[in-house]
Scaffold this motif. Structure first.
Motif, short mmCIF file in Angstrom:
data_model
loop_
_atom_site.label_atom_id
_atom_site.label_comp_id
_atom_site.label_asym_id
_atom_site.label_seq_id
_atom_site.Cartn_x
_atom_site.Cartn_y
_atom_site.Cartn_z
N SER A 94 1.31 -1.34 -0.09
CA SER A 94 0.45 -0.11 0.19
C SER A 94 0.80 0.83 -0.13
CB SER A 94 -0.99 -0.08 1.06
OG SER A 94 -1.81 -0.87 1.02
N VAL A 95 2.00 1.42 1.11
CA VAL A 95 3.14 2.70 0.57
C VAL A 95 3.69 3.07 -0.91
CG1 VAL A 95 5.30 3.07 1.98
CG2 VAL A 95 3.47 1.96 3.36
N LEU A 146 0.68 4.15 -2.82
CA LEU A 146 0.81 5.91 -3.31
C LEU A 146 1.84 6.03 -3.71
CD1 LEU A 146 -1.01 8.02 -1.24
CD2 LEU A 146 0.94 7.42 0.49
N SER A 147 3.50 5.48 -3.22
CA SER A 147 4.46 6.09 -3.67
C SER A 147 4.00 6.43 -5.18
CB SER A 147 5.55 5.85 -3.39
OG SER A 147 6.58 6.33 -4.73
N SER A 174 1.16 6.60 -7.52
CA SER A 174 -0.22 7.16 -7.26
C SER A 174 0.34 8.77 -7.13
CB SER A 174 -0.61 7.20 -6.98
OG SER A 174 -1.05 7.90 -4.90
N ARG A 175 1.56 8.97 -6.44
CA ARG A 175 2.20 10.71 -6.36
C ARG A 175 3.48 9.92 -7.61
NH1 ARG A 175 0.27 13.80 -2.39
NH2 ARG A 175 -1.24 12.83 -1.37
N LEU A 179 8.20 10.13 -0.92
CA LEU A 179 7.95 10.58 0.04
C LEU A 179 8.58 12.01 0.78
CD1 LEU A 179 5.51 8.37 0.91
CD2 LEU A 179 5.09 9.70 -0.81
N TRP A 221 4.07 14.20 3.06
CA TRP A 221 3.70 12.38 3.78
C TRP A 221 2.94 11.88 4.94
CZ3 TRP A 221 6.30 9.18 6.76
CH2 TRP A 221 6.92 9.81 7.52
N ASP A 259 -0.94 11.56 4.42
CA ASP A 259 -1.55 10.10 3.08
C ASP A 259 -0.98 9.16 4.47
OD1 ASP A 259 -2.22 11.68 1.55
OD2 ASP A 259 -0.36 11.65 0.47
N ILE A 260 0.34 8.63 4.78
CA ILE A 260 0.77 7.28 5.76
C ILE A 260 0.22 7.67 6.56
CG2 ILE A 260 2.35 6.28 6.38
CD1 ILE A 260 2.93 6.58 3.46
N GLN A 288 -2.93 8.46 7.51
CA GLN A 288 -4.57 7.54 6.41
C GLN A 288 -4.08 5.96 6.34
OE1 GLN A 288 -6.14 9.73 3.56
NE2 GLN A 288 -8.49 8.95 3.42
N ILE A 289 -3.49 5.66 5.71
CA ILE A 289 -3.12 4.28 5.24
C ILE A 289 -3.08 3.69 6.17
CG2 ILE A 289 -1.98 3.02 4.41
CD1 ILE A 289 -1.18 4.44 1.91
#
Length: 631
Positions: free
Chosen positions: A72-73, A76-77, A79-80, A84, A89, A92-93, A95-96
């Motif tokens: 998941s981390v 996220l990286s 997608s951006r 991070l 970051w 966002d982190i 929240q994950i």
């Protein structure tokens, strides 16, 4: 055979019966006890299988969920499309992490540690609620063992820590939280490691719930510390420092621990009045072939409650004792009844046996008298036959002597006439006549000698008077009479090795009969199946004794028969209707009438030699008659 007295027989039988009942009862007790223990072992094995399945399932979830967090981390990286940065970051982190913590009720913490071991982000989860820990409360975890192990993991390897108690700021969290950690390393674009704490309190409660009234489940660490125990005071003795050594399994049950720690798979044993079953469960193997750490594992131990085996044994002992007493009483009554009836039957049989014994004695006496009468009758018949034969032969010889004498006179007259008229006859006719007369003279002499020999043999055997005779003459007379019989045995020859001029005072007829019986024995038994047989007769004088030998090269006598050949009715030719009395009579004549002895030398396959040694001078007829009456 010695009988046990009646007064001792019943107690002896009852004691034997008691021992049998005890032995059967003990055997059945052991049988049912082993069956019960086997059933307990089977139930405990099922319990361990359930516990292992439950624990292994949750362990598999820990690995998969930890990798899911790392992915998941990474997502996220991606997608951006950038690395991070601290500027943006954290939200966002966080929240994950919060969303991830809600995925499992076992997750208690989610943390990101930087390469130096300091917490960058930590999210706590409790009862479905998540809390983000402020930066001021973040801790340094660089000294924790799981941080160092995580640095050895690469790729998709997830380090699973041993089960221990959760600690915050170097203090054990209360109430106790059994914790297992999943740790995974990030790549160089995302430096540090992810740590997920799994609170096993609910899992431990599920494992405790598997226990029942018969047995309960213990969870023991690899160093012998109780993690789950029937006695809660013994749990986490090492971590809580409460009399560590005294509350360890290896201290309280050293023999059981030695057995448990030496077995890798499922095993069972009996100790301290309990049935113990154990299973080693691997928590995590070394994450790298270069790692020095050993596998982390737990022991699941199922053991019966102390009262279960004792109560069953007491019940089984009472049941076996009751059934044994009942069986003993019933069998004792049956034995008494049977023995009482047996004593009555024995008394009746004893009276019957007494009467039978009396009848048997009377019957034996009758058989003895009858046998004596038969023998006397046979002897009288034989003597009568011999006497009649002797008289007949004497008369026949007398009658034949007259014509044979006339023939001899005629031959003498004819010889004188031929000599008188010799000048008037041609040489050829004279020689022919002389040859004819010579042949007639020889045959006449042979006929006269044959009649005389036959007469002498028959008359000698018809009486038992002591006579002076020539041993060789008796032997020659016997062989002369025996020649017609030898025609039936063309493969057998009789040879003589006799010393000349042996004079003896004794029984010529009995001596002749003894030799004949030994020759018959050799023909009928020793040389029966031989292609060529030789019977050798030897006589010699030795210290006023006659040594007579009859030797054959036949099949010999077996050792088991040799010692009994002189007993009556002992024979190997029963199928040929032999009676077995021939050698018995020889023995009787030699030992009783002739005051001698017999020696036998025989070897199977090589032949037999009978040697008879008798005095040359037999006693007078009155002494002989006295001995003969004893036969």
């Amino acid at each position: 055979m010695t009988r046990i007295p009646q007064k001792m027989l019943f107690p002896t039988t009852i004691f034997t019966l008691f021992m049998v009942v005890v032995l059967v009862g003990w055997s059945n007790y052991r049988l049912f006890e082993n069956r019960f223990i086997a059933q307990l072992t089977l139930d405990e094995s099922e319990l361990l299988s359930q516990a292992n399945s439950l624990f292994s399932r949750e362990l598999g979830h820990i690995k998969s969920t930890t990798l899911f967090l790392r992915n998941s981390v990474y997502a996220l990286s991606s997608s951006r499309n950038r690395v991070l940065k601290p500027a943006w970051w954290q939200s966002d982190i966080t929240q994950i992490f919060s969303q991830f913590a809600m995925t499992s009720p076992f997750i208690s913490q989610v943390r990101w540690l930087n390469p130096e071991g300091k917490e960058l982000i930590r999210v706590n989860s409790h009862d479905g609620h998540t809390t983000v820990v402020p930066d001021s409360q973040l801790q340094d975890k660089s000294d924790r063992y799981y941080f160092h192990q995580a640095n050895l993991a690469t790729g998709n390897n997830v380090y699973i820590s041993p089960v221990d108690l959760n600690m915050e700021n170097d203090q054990i969290v209360r109430p106790l939280e059994p914790t297992l950690r999943g740790v995974v390393s990030l790549n160089r674009n995302h430096p540090g490691v992810l740590v997920v704490n799994y609170n096993l309190t609910k899992l431990f409660e599920q494992l405790r719930a598997l226990s029942n009234d018969h047995f309960f489940l213990d969870v023991v660490s690899e160093n012998g510390e109780w993690l789950i125990s029937q006695d809660a005071q013994k749990e986490w003795a090492g971590a809580l420092k409460k009399e560590k050594q005294a509350n360890y399994v290896k201290s309280l049950f050293p023999k059981v621990w030695a057995s448990i720690s030496s077995e890798e798979g499922l095993s069972s044993r009996i100790s301290e009045g309990q049935v113990w079953s154990s299973m080693r469960v691997i928590v995590e193997a070394p994450i790298s072939s270069m790692a020095t750490e050993q596998s982390s594992f737990l022991y699941f131990v199922a053991r019966s409650r102390s009262h279960v085996l004792d109560e069953y044994r007491e019940y089984l002992q009472w049941l076996i004792f009751s059934l044994g007493c009942a069986a003993f009483l019933i069998l004792s009554f049956l034995v008494w009844w049977q023995m009482n009836a047996s004593y009555k039957r024995r008394a009746l049989l004893s009276a019957l046996e007494t009467e039978q014994a009396q009848l048997k004695v009377a019957n034996n006496e009758f058989n003895v008298v009858n046998h004596q009468l038969v023998e006397l009758q046979s002897e009288l018949v034989e003597n009568s036959k011999l006497s009649a034969l002797g008289l007949m032969v004497a008369g026949l010889a007398h009658e034949m002597n007259t014509p044979l004498g006339g023939v001899r006179m005629a031959l003498s007259s004819l010889t004188a006439l031929i000599n008188k008229e010799a000048d008037s006859l041609s040489d050829r006719n004279r020689q022919s006549m002389e040859k004819t007369l010579e042949i007639a003279e020889k045959n006449l002499t042979r006929a006269i000698n044959l009649v005389v020999s036959f007469k002498r043999v028959t008359l000698d055997r018809s009486g038992q008077d002591v006579q002076v005779f020539s041993v060789n003459s008796v032997l020659q007379d016997l062989l002369t009479v025996y020649k017609p019989r030898l025609k039936h045995f063309p493969h057998v020859s009789i040879e003589e090795e006799c010393e000349a001029d042996i004079q003896m005072r004794g029984f010529p007829g009995l001596l002749s009969q003894v030799i004949q019986n030994l020759i018959d024995n050799a023909l009928q038994h020793g040389l029966k199946d031989r292609s060529k047989g030789v019977i050798t007769l030897t006589t010699k004088r030795q210290n006023n004794m006659l040594v007579l030998g009859v030797k054959d090269n036949g099949c010999g006598i077996s050792p088991e028969v040799k010692d009994r050949i002189f007993e009556p009715f002992i024979t190997t030719g029963r199928v040929d209707k032999h009676t077995g009395l021939g050698l018995h009579l020889v023995h009787q004549w030699v030992y009783t009438l002739m005051n001698g002895r017999i020696e036998v030398v025989s070897k199977e396959g090589e032949g037999t030699t009978f040697t008879i040694i008798i005095p040359l001078l037999q006693p007078q007829s009155t002494q002989v008659e006295d001995r003969a009456k004893g036969i």
